[in-house]
Write a protein that holds these residues in place. Sequence first.
Motif, PDB file in Angstrom:
ATOM      1  N   LEU A   1      -0.254  14.899   2.588  1.00  0.00           N
ATOM      2  CA  LEU A   1      -0.293  13.518   3.084  1.00  0.00           C
ATOM      3  C   LEU A   1      -0.373  13.575   4.600  1.00  0.00           C
ATOM      4  CD1 LEU A   1      -0.049  10.486   2.481  1.00  0.00           C
ATOM      5  CD2 LEU A   1       2.427  10.736   2.715  1.00  0.00           C
TER       6      LEU A   1
ATOM      7  N   PRO B   1       0.565   5.747  -1.131  1.00  0.00           N
ATOM      8  CA  PRO B   1      -0.215   6.812  -1.763  1.00  0.00           C
ATOM      9  C   PRO B   1      -0.029   6.786  -3.278  1.00  0.00           C
ATOM     10  CG  PRO B   1       0.902   7.639   0.181  1.00  0.00           C
ATOM     11  CD  PRO B   1       1.415   6.250  -0.048  1.00  0.00           C
TER      12      PRO B   1
ATOM     13  N   ALA C   1       0.839  -1.189   0.000  1.00  0.00           N
ATOM     14  CA  ALA C   1       0.000   0.000   0.000  1.00  0.00           C
ATOM     15  C   ALA C   1       0.878   1.245   0.000  1.00  0.00           C
ATOM     16  CB  ALA C   1      -0.915   0.000   1.211  1.00  0.00           C
TER      17      ALA C   1
ATOM     18  N   HIS D   1      -6.620  10.131  -7.639  1.00  0.00           N
ATOM     19  CA  HIS D   1      -5.792   9.856  -6.456  1.00  0.00           C
ATOM     20  C   HIS D   1      -6.525   8.954  -5.482  1.00  0.00           C
ATOM     21  CE1 HIS D   1      -8.039  12.684  -3.767  1.00  0.00           C
ATOM     22  NE2 HIS D   1      -8.312  13.257  -4.916  1.00  0.00           N
ATOM     23  N   CYS D   2      -5.748   8.295  -4.624  1.00  0.00           N
ATOM     24  CA  CYS D   2      -6.305   7.416  -3.604  1.00  0.00           C
ATOM     25  C   CYS D   2      -6.668   8.231  -2.363  1.00  0.00           C
ATOM     26  CB  CYS D   2      -5.313   6.312  -3.257  1.00  0.00           C
ATOM     27  SG  CYS D   2      -3.868   6.915  -2.346  1.00  0.00           S
ATOM     28  N   SER D   3      -7.301   7.579  -1.394  1.00  0.00           N
ATOM     29  CA  SER D   3      -7.784   8.271  -0.201  1.00  0.00           C
ATOM     30  C   SER D   3      -6.667   8.674   0.755  1.00  0.00           C
ATOM     31  CB  SER D   3      -8.792   7.380   0.532  1.00  0.00           C
ATOM     32  OG  SER D   3      -8.189   6.158   0.904  1.00  0.00           O
ATOM     33  N   GLN D   4      -5.464   8.140   0.574  1.00  0.00           N
ATOM     34  CA  GLN D   4      -4.345   8.530   1.437  1.00  0.00           C
ATOM     35  C   GLN D   4      -3.857   9.943   1.156  1.00  0.00           C
ATOM     36  OE1 GLN D   4      -2.328   4.658   0.301  1.00  0.00           O
ATOM     37  NE2 GLN D   4      -1.425   4.987   2.314  1.00  0.00           N
ATOM     38  N   LEU D   5      -4.213  10.490   0.020  1.00  0.00           N
ATOM     39  CA  LEU D   5      -3.810  11.836  -0.368  1.00  0.00           C
ATOM     40  C   LEU D   5      -5.003  12.780  -0.281  1.00  0.00           C
ATOM     41  CD1 LEU D   5      -1.675  10.868  -3.478  1.00  0.00           C
ATOM     42  CD2 LEU D   5      -0.783  11.848  -1.368  1.00  0.00           C
ATOM     43  N   THR D   6      -4.776  13.965   0.280  1.00  0.00           N
ATOM     44  CA  THR D   6      -5.823  14.978   0.386  1.00  0.00           C
ATOM     45  C   THR D   6      -5.583  16.058  -0.654  1.00  0.00           C
ATOM     46  OG1 THR D   6      -6.083  14.591   2.762  1.00  0.00           O
ATOM     47  CG2 THR D   6      -6.926  16.673   1.887  1.00  0.00           C
TER      48      THR D   6
END
Length: 231
Positions: free
Chosen positions: A231, A152, A150, A199-204
């Motif tokens: 992050l 980002p 996993a 983008h994935c949820s780990q990145l805002t």
Amino acid sequence: MKKIRVASYNIRKAIGTDRRRMPERVLEVLGQVDADIIALQEADRRFGVRSAAIPPALMERLSDYKPVPLDVQHDSMGWHGNAILVRKGAEVGAHDVLHLPYLEPRGATMAEVTLNGVDVRVFGMHLDLSGLWRRRQAAAVIHAAQQGAAMPTVLMGDLNEWSANRGCLADFARHYSFAGCGRSFHAQRPVARLDRIMHCSQLTLTDCGVHESAAARRASDHLPIWADFTL
């Protein structure tokens, strides 16, 4: 707070809207966007040995970027025209090319990059003109992005999708969020959102947009898009 800016840019083999091949203009635009990681499309010339559209010596001299080494073709920057640029101070870990199902030759690229205290996995792509093949290619990219540890993840490129939320966009949206960057094609009068950043949820996502400078309107028929993340 850890921050990073990414961008995607179809440089059209460095041929501008005036039909002149001027890689210096592309580098000028990249400097204006000032992203940490950039996915390029049409980064290699189309015929012959498919040499890089931006000569390596020119990039070294006029920019703060280096291409991720894909080790596929000696004179090319990318894989089926897809290349990833990172700042010269970035560390590049695992990197690879993706073989996509195709009607016309297509591919994607991947790199794991460490910069500004952020570890991020980036995929760059340029999808098919056919909607059916776009969806098959999207499935292949999604599958590749979900393999391994996993991390980002950002996916970006020219998706060639004219619909607002159907086709491959709906497929990607089941797994990733879209940055609402805006219309990027045609550069002189943008009407379509062909270029996308996901983008994935780990990145805002903190900000995003289309870079619309005078230089960008001349350098290619696409405008570059960008997105800022924490992050």
